[in-house]
Design an enzyme around this catalytic site. Structure first.
Site, PDB file in Angstrom:
ATOM      1  N   LYS A  56      10.157  33.697  -6.504  1.00 19.47           N
ATOM      2  CA  LYS A  56       9.418  32.370  -6.465  1.00 19.47           C
ATOM      3  C   LYS A  56       8.310  31.706  -6.437  1.00 19.47           C
ATOM      4  O   LYS A  56       7.682  32.806  -6.186  1.00 19.47           O
ATOM      5  CB  LYS A  56      11.271  32.591  -6.063  1.00 19.47           C
ATOM      6  CG  LYS A  56      12.072  32.059  -6.538  1.00 19.47           C
ATOM      7  CD  LYS A  56      13.287  32.655  -6.010  1.00 19.47           C
ATOM      8  CE  LYS A  56      14.732  33.346  -6.843  1.00 19.47           C
ATOM      9  NZ  LYS A  56      16.050  32.145  -6.489  1.00 19.47           N
ATOM     10  N   GLU A 101      19.678  39.010 -18.124  1.00 19.74           N
ATOM     11  CA  GLU A 101      18.522  38.657 -17.407  1.00 19.74           C
ATOM     12  C   GLU A 101      17.353  39.255 -17.848  1.00 19.74           C
ATOM     13  O   GLU A 101      15.710  38.793 -17.934  1.00 19.74           O
ATOM     14  CB  GLU A 101      18.808  38.632 -15.933  1.00 19.74           C
ATOM     15  CG  GLU A 101      19.601  38.060 -15.347  1.00 19.74           C
ATOM     16  CD  GLU A 101      19.526  37.691 -13.694  1.00 19.74           C
ATOM     17  OE1 GLU A 101      19.316  38.290 -13.049  1.00 19.74           O
ATOM     18  OE2 GLU A 101      20.241  36.408 -12.956  1.00 19.74           O
ATOM     19  N   TYR A 105      19.156  30.493 -15.351  1.00 26.07           N
ATOM     20  CA  TYR A 105      20.240  30.075 -14.613  1.00 26.07           C
ATOM     21  C   TYR A 105      21.922  29.445 -15.244  1.00 26.07           C
ATOM     22  O   TYR A 105      22.148  28.535 -14.506  1.00 26.07           O
ATOM     23  CB  TYR A 105      19.832  28.964 -13.378  1.00 26.07           C
ATOM     24  CG  TYR A 105      19.008  29.912 -12.693  1.00 26.07           C
ATOM     25  CD1 TYR A 105      19.248  30.765 -11.963  1.00 26.07           C
ATOM     26  CD2 TYR A 105      17.537  29.690 -12.221  1.00 26.07           C
ATOM     27  CE1 TYR A 105      18.671  31.130 -10.494  1.00 26.07           C
ATOM     28  CE2 TYR A 105      16.880  30.290 -11.321  1.00 26.07           C
ATOM     29  CZ  TYR A 105      16.697  31.629 -10.332  1.00 26.07           C
ATOM     30  OH  TYR A 105      17.128  32.063  -9.609  1.00 26.07           O
ATOM     31  N   ASN A 143      13.651  30.675  -1.238  1.00 22.63           N
ATOM     32  CA  ASN A 143      13.942  31.439  -0.907  1.00 22.63           C
ATOM     33  C   ASN A 143      13.522  33.044  -1.403  1.00 22.63           C
ATOM     34  O   ASN A 143      13.877  33.999  -1.127  1.00 22.63           O
ATOM     35  CB  ASN A 143      15.777  32.033  -0.391  1.00 22.63           C
ATOM     36  CG  ASN A 143      16.384  32.131  -2.040  1.00 22.63           C
ATOM     37  OD1 ASN A 143      15.474  31.999  -3.403  1.00 22.63           O
ATOM     38  ND2 ASN A 143      17.596  31.808  -2.131  1.00 22.63           N
ATOM     39  N   HIS A 153      14.668  36.623  -6.291  1.00 23.95           N
ATOM     40  CA  HIS A 153      15.501  36.593  -7.392  1.00 23.95           C
ATOM     41  C   HIS A 153      16.035  37.835  -7.602  1.00 23.95           C
ATOM     42  O   HIS A 153      14.718  38.426  -7.678  1.00 23.95           O
ATOM     43  CB  HIS A 153      15.319  35.833  -8.959  1.00 23.95           C
ATOM     44  CG  HIS A 153      17.005  36.297  -9.635  1.00 23.95           C
ATOM     45  ND1 HIS A 153      17.932  35.166  -9.247  1.00 23.95           N
ATOM     46  CD2 HIS A 153      16.878  36.895 -10.531  1.00 23.95           C
ATOM     47  CE1 HIS A 153      19.070  36.109 -10.243  1.00 23.95           C
ATOM     48  NE2 HIS A 153      18.065  37.255 -11.229  1.00 23.95           N
TER      49      HIS A 153
HETATM   50  N1  UDP Z   1      20.171  28.120  -4.458  1.00 26.05           N
HETATM   51  C1  UDP Z   1      20.439  26.590  -3.381  1.00 26.05           C
HETATM   52  N2  UDP Z   1      21.080  25.498  -3.382  1.00 26.05           N
HETATM   53  C2  UDP Z   1      22.311  26.324  -2.951  1.00 26.05           C
HETATM   54  C3  UDP Z   1      22.527  27.604  -3.508  1.00 26.05           C
HETATM   55  C4  UDP Z   1      21.374  28.272  -4.224  1.00 26.05           C
HETATM   56  O1  UDP Z   1      19.122  25.652  -3.974  1.00 26.05           O
HETATM   57  O2  UDP Z   1      23.083  25.701  -1.970  1.00 26.05           O
HETATM   58  C5  UDP Z   1      19.546  28.288  -5.203  1.00 26.05           C
HETATM   59  C6  UDP Z   1      18.687  29.465  -4.229  1.00 26.05           C
HETATM   60  O3  UDP Z   1      17.154  29.421  -5.158  1.00 26.05           O
HETATM   61  C7  UDP Z   1      19.663  30.681  -4.556  1.00 26.05           C
HETATM   62  C8  UDP Z   1      19.964  29.926  -6.119  1.00 26.05           C
HETATM   63  O4  UDP Z   1      20.110  29.509  -6.262  1.00 26.05           O
HETATM   64  O5  UDP Z   1      18.396  31.902  -4.993  1.00 26.05           O
HETATM   65  C9  UDP Z   1      20.971  31.355  -6.611  1.00 26.05           C
HETATM   66  O6  UDP Z   1      21.936  31.000  -6.153  1.00 26.05           O
HETATM   67  P1  UDP Z   1      22.807  31.688  -5.957  1.00 26.05           P
HETATM   68  O7  UDP Z   1      24.491  31.710  -5.709  1.00 26.05           O
HETATM   69  O8  UDP Z   1      23.252  33.103  -7.288  1.00 26.05           O
HETATM   70  O9  UDP Z   1      22.042  33.263  -5.041  1.00 26.05           O
HETATM   71  P2  UDP Z   1      20.573  34.579  -5.642  1.00 26.05           P
HETATM   72  O10 UDP Z   1      21.627  35.264  -5.966  1.00 26.05           O
HETATM   73  O11 UDP Z   1      19.933  33.991  -5.632  1.00 26.05           O
HETATM   74  O12 UDP Z   1      20.621  35.193  -3.332  1.00 26.05           O
HETATM   75 MG    MG Z   2      22.543  35.362  -8.186  1.00 32.34          MG
END
Ligand code: UDP
Ligand code: MG
Length: 140
Positions: free
Chosen positions: A9, A129, A49, A115, A118
């Protein structure tokens, strides 16, 4: 063998962590089958997304993912989808530093939003994806 998509990211690209992150996956035994750097448009990030469109963090997520260049890769290995998820760690980088300090999100991420990386979370998401980001010609 299984394939999964990772996207380094904007925060981790900005930190200069691309090389270290790719090297970690190589050391873990994955093969890189596609690789490129690009910047998402707003429409592309929204579509990538789309499963999160109703979530409260959707707008912030799209803003973050369009804030700078990203580096995407297709990784291949046994059980790649689940193993890569284990190597990246929990969604929240602060939690990752507590419970899984050797993960990529613990090392290079900041919090729940920024974070670092992805990764596809299921066979279904990988099959959406990977072709979203890479054409057949771009994958070896
Ligand atoms: N995210 C965020 N706030 C939250 C949860 C997720 O900004 O409370 C963002 C974060 O960058 C995350 C992405 O949205 O990686 C997708 O969320 P997901 O729950 O799918 O998490 P991941 O699969 O990336 O662990
Ligand atoms: Mg996810």
């Amino acid at each position: 063998m299984e394939r999964t998509l990772i996207i380094i990211k904007p925060d981790a690209v900005q930190k200069g962590a691309v090389g270290k992150i790719l090297d970690r996956f190589i050391q873990e035994g994955f093969e890189i089958k596609a690789l490129k750097m690009f910047r998402f448009t707003e429409e592309q990030a929204k579509q990538f997304y789309i499963v999160h469109r109703e979530r409260p963090f959707y707008k912030e997520l799209v803003e973050f993912m369009t804030s700078g260049p990203v580096v995407a890769a297709v990784l291949e290995g046994e059980d790649a989808i689940q193993r890569v998820r284990e190597i990246i760690g929990p969604t929240d980088s602060e939690e990752a530093r507590r419970v899984a300090p050797d993960t990529i999100r613990a090392k290079y991420g900041t919090d729940k939003g920024q974070n670092a990386i992805h990764a596809s979370d299921s066979k279904e998401s990988a099959s959406y994806e990977i072709p979203f980001i890479f054409s057949a010609l771009e994958q070896i």
